[in-house]
Design a protein around this motif. Structure first.
Motif, PDB file in Angstrom:
ATOM      1  N   VAL A   1      -3.404   0.759   6.299  1.00 21.81           N
ATOM      2  CA  VAL A   1      -4.226   1.454   7.298  1.00 21.81           C
ATOM      3  C   VAL A   1      -5.376   2.170   6.603  1.00 21.81           C
ATOM      4  O   VAL A   1      -5.167   2.917   5.636  1.00 21.81           O
ATOM      5  N   ILE A   2      -6.580   1.937   7.091  1.00 19.36           N
ATOM      6  CA  ILE A   2      -7.791   2.545   6.544  1.00 19.36           C
ATOM      7  C   ILE A   2      -8.327   3.535   7.575  1.00 19.36           C
ATOM      8  O   ILE A   2      -8.652   3.151   8.714  1.00 19.36           O
TER       9      ILE A   2
ATOM     10  N   MET B   1       5.886   1.600   9.710  1.00 17.99           N
ATOM     11  CA  MET B   1       5.051   0.395   9.804  1.00 17.99           C
ATOM     12  C   MET B   1       4.003   0.301   8.695  1.00 17.99           C
ATOM     13  O   MET B   1       3.341  -0.728   8.562  1.00 17.99           O
ATOM     14  N   VAL B   2       3.781   1.402   7.968  1.00 17.77           N
ATOM     15  CA  VAL B   2       2.626   1.484   7.069  1.00 17.77           C
ATOM     16  C   VAL B   2       3.085   1.438   5.616  1.00 17.77           C
ATOM     17  O   VAL B   2       3.880   2.273   5.185  1.00 17.77           O
ATOM     18  N   GLY B   3       2.584   0.456   4.873  1.00 16.35           N
ATOM     19  CA  GLY B   3       2.911   0.348   3.455  1.00 16.35           C
ATOM     20  C   GLY B   3       1.915   1.061   2.575  1.00 16.35           C
ATOM     21  O   GLY B   3       2.232   1.473   1.459  1.00 16.35           O
ATOM     22  N   LYS B   4       0.685   1.177   3.081  1.00 16.05           N
ATOM     23  CA  LYS B   4      -0.370   1.765   2.257  1.00 16.05           C
ATOM     24  C   LYS B   4      -1.396   2.451   3.143  1.00 16.05           C
ATOM     25  O   LYS B   4      -1.773   1.915   4.188  1.00 16.05           O
TER      26      LYS B   4
ATOM     27  N   LEU C   1      -0.971   5.097  -1.752  1.00  8.55           N
ATOM     28  CA  LEU C   1      -2.221   5.781  -1.364  1.00  8.55           C
ATOM     29  C   LEU C   1      -3.367   5.286  -2.228  1.00  8.55           C
ATOM     30  O   LEU C   1      -3.260   5.274  -3.460  1.00  8.55           O
ATOM     31  N   GLU C   2      -4.466   4.868  -1.593  1.00  2.75           N
ATOM     32  CA  GLU C   2      -5.726   4.665  -2.310  1.00  2.75           C
ATOM     33  C   GLU C   2      -6.666   5.759  -1.838  1.00  2.75           C
ATOM     34  O   GLU C   2      -7.049   5.799  -0.657  1.00  2.75           O
ATOM     35  N   LEU C   3      -7.014   6.664  -2.746  1.00  4.64           N
ATOM     36  CA  LEU C   3      -7.841   7.819  -2.403  1.00  4.64           C
ATOM     37  C   LEU C   3      -9.299   7.518  -2.735  1.00  4.64           C
ATOM     38  O   LEU C   3      -9.611   7.130  -3.858  1.00  4.64           O
ATOM     39  N   ILE C   4     -10.183   7.673  -1.769  1.00  4.04           N
ATOM     40  CA  ILE C   4     -11.598   7.320  -1.925  1.00  4.04           C
ATOM     41  C   ILE C   4     -12.446   8.488  -1.428  1.00  4.04           C
ATOM     42  O   ILE C   4     -12.180   9.013  -0.345  1.00  4.04           O
ATOM     43  N   PRO C   5     -13.468   8.897  -2.180  1.00  2.00           N
ATOM     44  CA  PRO C   5     -14.352   9.947  -1.644  1.00  2.00           C
ATOM     45  C   PRO C   5     -14.913   9.529  -0.276  1.00  2.00           C
ATOM     46  O   PRO C   5     -15.205   8.352  -0.043  1.00  2.00           O
TER      47      PRO C   5
END
Lengths: 239, 225
Positions: free
Chosen positions: A54-55, A74-77, A102-106
């Motif tokens: 999910v983004i 339901m959410v893997g990432k 978690l992919e953390l992005i500014p």
């Protein structure tokens, strides 16, 4: 051409396991709550779709919307800029237990990576994050005496967005600050479905006021008087 | 000599005196937001918030919130005449593209060459960055408001940041509870200090040399409750 879909359930019926899913909104404004809840209903009935990426800018609040998706398993990432909101217990618990990636992005880089995907630009340079741990492993380059970090486009299989008025060919307008990521995500996914508070015939939206042109939208469903995430969170609603 | 350090409200008041008429300004979530309260009379300032609003005003009365109209801190806001909405990519184009006159942020540490650490203190817990790493790039002035030292008395103005960086060489001015310090060519330059504080005392709680360009002015702030 008529892109109208019968219901929120119909709008999310073909999202598969493992899909990369953009969900519009920032905090409690602009979140397509009815589309998200339709997706949760499907998961509860069929066990699918699971292992979603999910983004979104955040990682859900309270026990509704994205937070309820996370709670349901339901959410893997999550791909986001600010998962640590005041009511983000659903994400926090799973993250600290090592059960969600978690992919953390500014925030500005997240927005631009989504915009670039929609614009067909595979990479770009930004000053944001240069010299920080979030730039580790990314190519850097000097332009006119200043250092920049190369960032890739960010695409998705599906985008779920919320708009105020839509016509049946997909032109969208937004309400107040609920615009936020919605127009960008609409451009960046293979398939974009919008929930709109009012669905009107072609010509019902003044072309001068269109924010998202219909070419970016594949399906629309009318949800009149939609639920508002912040209002639900403040009321302690659990989905 | 005796002195009492400035309260957060007094630091915000001092920072507000430098708001320029006609400026486009982003105030970071939390402490920096307080600066708007002390905007001097007669100056017109247009406030930007990352989620896509220019020209927002005061908070609405309780019960009159519209939760589709919020700022980056997810607080309800109102609009001033002339306000506008835009999507997130346009919003951060305003930030990185050099269109803002001023961004003000909080800090854990600022180094003498203008590096800022303000997003994370360790590796525990859930990391969250939001727009901080974007906001430090592009505004014509990037200022920090902060206590001069940490809760346990350690300098926050340092030679090199030990906490994870938000940005490199980005801060131009720091308003602290004791002083106003500019960052010029890799050095702290002292512009103002509390009158009751000696230069030696101030240097003693500062982690890198304070340079002087002439005598520093007195940092004078009204009593605020």
């Amino acid at each position: 051409m008529d892109k109208t879909l019968a219901s929120p359930n119909a709008a999310v019926a073909d999202i598969p396991d493992g899909a990369r899913l953009m969900i519009g909104g920032f905090g409690g404004s602009g979140a397509p709550i009815e589309l998200i809840h339709a997706l949760i209903d499907r998961f509860r009935e069929t066990g699918s779709p699971g292992n979603l990426t999910v983004i979104n800018n955040n990682a859900g609040n309270g026990a509704i919307g994205i937070a309820a998706m996370i709670k349901a398993g339901m959410v893997g990432k999550m791909v986001c800029s600010f998962p640590r909101s005041s009511n983000a217990e659903a994400f926090n618990e799973r993250y600290l237990a090592g059960e969600i990636e978690l992919e953390l992005i500014p925030q500005g880089t997240l927005a631009e990576r989504i915009r670039a995907a929609g614009a067909g630009i595979p990479a770009f340079y930004t000053p944001t994050s240069f010299g920080t741990e979030l730039a580790e492993g990314k190519p850097v380059e000097e332009f006119d005496g200043k250092m920049y970090v190369r960032e890739r486009w960010l695409k998705a299989d599906y985008a779920l967005v919320k708009a105020e008025t839509g016509d049946t060919v997909g032109n969208l307008t937004y309400r107040l600050a609920a615009r936020n990521f919605n127009p960008l995500m609409a451009m960046a996914a293979d398939r974009t479905v919008a929930q709109v508070s009012q669905l009107v015939p072609p010509g019902g939206v003044d072309p001068e006021t269109v924010v998202t042109p219909g070419i970016f939208v594949d399906g629309l469903v009318e949800v009149s008087e939609p639920q508002q995430e912040e209002v639900l969170v403040r009321a302690g609603v659990v989905y | 000599m005796a002195y009492s350090k400035l309260t957060n409200a007094q630091i915000a008041w001092r920072a507000a005196q430098d708001l320029e008429d006609g400026a486009y300004v982003n105030l970071g979530i939390g402490f920096p937001e307080m600066i708007a309260k002390f905007q001097p009379e007669g100056r017109d300032v247009i406030y930007h918030t990352e989620n896509g609003v220019l020209g927002f005003g005061k908070a609405p009365k309780e019960g009159e919130e519209d939760w589709d109209l919020i700022n980056a801190g997810k607080k309800a806001i109102t609009l001033n005449p002339g306000a506008s909405f835009f999507h997130h990519a346009d919003s951060f184009s305003m930030v990185r593209g050099g269109h803002l006159d001023l961004a003000v942020l909080g800090a854990y540490q600022v180094s003498r060459n203008g590096d800022l650490a303000n997003w994370r203190v360790g590796t525990k817990g859930v990391p969250a960055v939001g727009g901080a790493m974007d906001l430090v790039h592009g505004a014509k002035r990037v200022a920090v408001v902060t206590d001069h030292v940490t809760k346990d008395g350690k300098p926050k103005l340092v030679e090199t940041c030990s906490f994870p960086l938000t940005g490199v060489g980005c801060v131009t001015r720091v308003y602290t509870s004791l002083a106003v310090v500019d960052i010029v060519d890799g050095h702290f330059v002292l512009r103002e200090k509390l009158a009751g504080l000696t230069l030696e005392e101030l240097q003693g709680v500062t982690g890198a040399p304070l340079h002087l360009e002439g005598d520093p002015a007195d940092l004078t702030v009204p009593d605020l409750d």
